[in-house]
Design an enzyme around this catalytic site. Structure first.
Site, PDB file in Angstrom:
ATOM      1  N   TYR A 163       0.827  -1.195   0.000  1.00 53.31           N
ATOM      2  CA  TYR A 163       0.000   0.000   0.000  1.00 53.31           C
ATOM      3  C   TYR A 163       0.869   1.256   0.000  1.00 53.31           C
ATOM      4  O   TYR A 163       0.642   2.192  -0.778  1.00 53.31           O
ATOM      5  CB  TYR A 163      -0.925  -0.001   1.220  1.00 53.31           C
ATOM      6  CG  TYR A 163      -1.854   1.183   1.285  1.00 53.31           C
ATOM      7  CD1 TYR A 163      -2.972   1.259   0.461  1.00 53.31           C
ATOM      8  CD2 TYR A 163      -1.605   2.227   2.168  1.00 53.31           C
ATOM      9  CE1 TYR A 163      -3.828   2.350   0.520  1.00 53.31           C
ATOM     10  CE2 TYR A 163      -2.456   3.327   2.231  1.00 53.31           C
ATOM     11  CZ  TYR A 163      -3.566   3.385   1.410  1.00 53.31           C
ATOM     12  OH  TYR A 163      -4.408   4.463   1.466  1.00 53.31           O
ATOM     13  N   LYS A 167       1.017   4.092  -3.103  1.00 47.15           N
ATOM     14  CA  LYS A 167       0.674   5.503  -2.925  1.00 47.15           C
ATOM     15  C   LYS A 167       1.884   6.407  -3.185  1.00 47.15           C
ATOM     16  O   LYS A 167       1.723   7.530  -3.689  1.00 47.15           O
ATOM     17  CB  LYS A 167       0.110   5.741  -1.525  1.00 47.15           C
ATOM     18  CG  LYS A 167      -1.269   5.132  -1.312  1.00 47.15           C
ATOM     19  CD  LYS A 167      -2.298   5.678  -2.299  1.00 47.15           C
ATOM     20  CE  LYS A 167      -3.713   5.200  -1.984  1.00 47.15           C
ATOM     21  NZ  LYS A 167      -4.716   5.746  -2.923  1.00 47.15           N
TER      22      LYS A 167
END
Length: 245
Positions: A163, A167
């Site tokens: 994650y 990002k």
């Protein structure tokens, strides 16, 4: 009337973003992977008197679905004023740098990174027809490499690796996209909505969905003097509202 497409808008922050933009007079194309959930979300907004909304099936992991959504919206309007790339996934947990399989990385990147690229490229022609186009990439404070390198940061120990990486990659794409569109009327920014209580984190966040959506809306409605190529984060930089990359 200005138009906006919001991906992943059938619930949580995306849904509330749709609500707030409808309240400001925008026509909202409410993007959802699931047609039924999208229709239910649109019906809920209409029941609240916000009727300038239309559900659109769009799975950002599927290029054919993106192209179908582009064709459907293009038949209804020649102009898209705002694109909000909101759809995102966290990925399965736990996530560590040495034990998370690369296939798990690819799954998260397909939604959080490659999906944003595919959607942006598919709709860029409609956005170029707007006199004041805006692109908002919904990111996370966990995408800040500077903050992750700071042992005093409040979320320093929170490192879901796929994650975080997705990002950070999204933030990098935002910088380059803003640069490529620097001599146009586009405003392209990344927005961290903050650690918000949603299904995404089992409602563990201290922030509220309306406050999170308001941060996204602020970037979506920037005037001509507004900045581009920024990483907004009231959560991580309350004094300035701008997060380090």
């Amino acid at each position: 009337m200005k138009t906006v497409l919001i991906t992943g808008a059938n619930k949580s922050i995306g849904f509330e973003t749709a609500r707030q933009l409808l309240q400001q007079g925008y026509y909202v194309y409410l993007g959802s992977r699931d047609a039924q959930k999208g229709q239910q979300a649109a019906d809920q907004l209409r029941a609240d008197g916000l009727d300038q909304v239309e559900p659109v099936v769009i799975d950002v992991d599927d290029p054919s679905s993106i192209n179908a959504a582009r064709a459907a919206i293009g038949q209804k309007t020649p102009v898209l004023d705002v694109l909000i790339n909101n759809a995102g996934i966290h990925g399965s947990m736990p996530q560590t740098s040495l034990e998370t399989d690369s296939r798990a990385f690819r799954q998260v990147f397909d939604t959080n990174f490659f999906g944003v690229i595919d959607v942006t490229q598919a709709f860029i022609d409609l956005l170029r027809q707007s006199p004041a186009p805006r692109i908002v990439n919904v990111t996370s404070g966990l995408g800040s490499l500077t903050l992750h390198s700071d042992p005093t940061w409040k979320y320093h120990a929170v490192k879901p690796t796929s994650y975080v990486a997705s990002k950070a990659a999204l933030n990098a794409y935002t910088i380059v996209l803003a640069h490529d569109l620097r001599d146009t009327a586009f405003k392209v920014n990344a927005v961290d909505p903050g650690y918000t209580a949603t299904d995404f984190n089992n409602h563990s966040g201290p922030g509220t969905v309306p406050d999170a959506a308001a941060r996204v809306v602020k970037a979506a409605t920037l005037d001509a003097d507004g900045p581009t190529g920024q990483f907004y984060s009231d959560d991580n930089s309350p004094e300035t509202g701008i997060s380090p990359w």
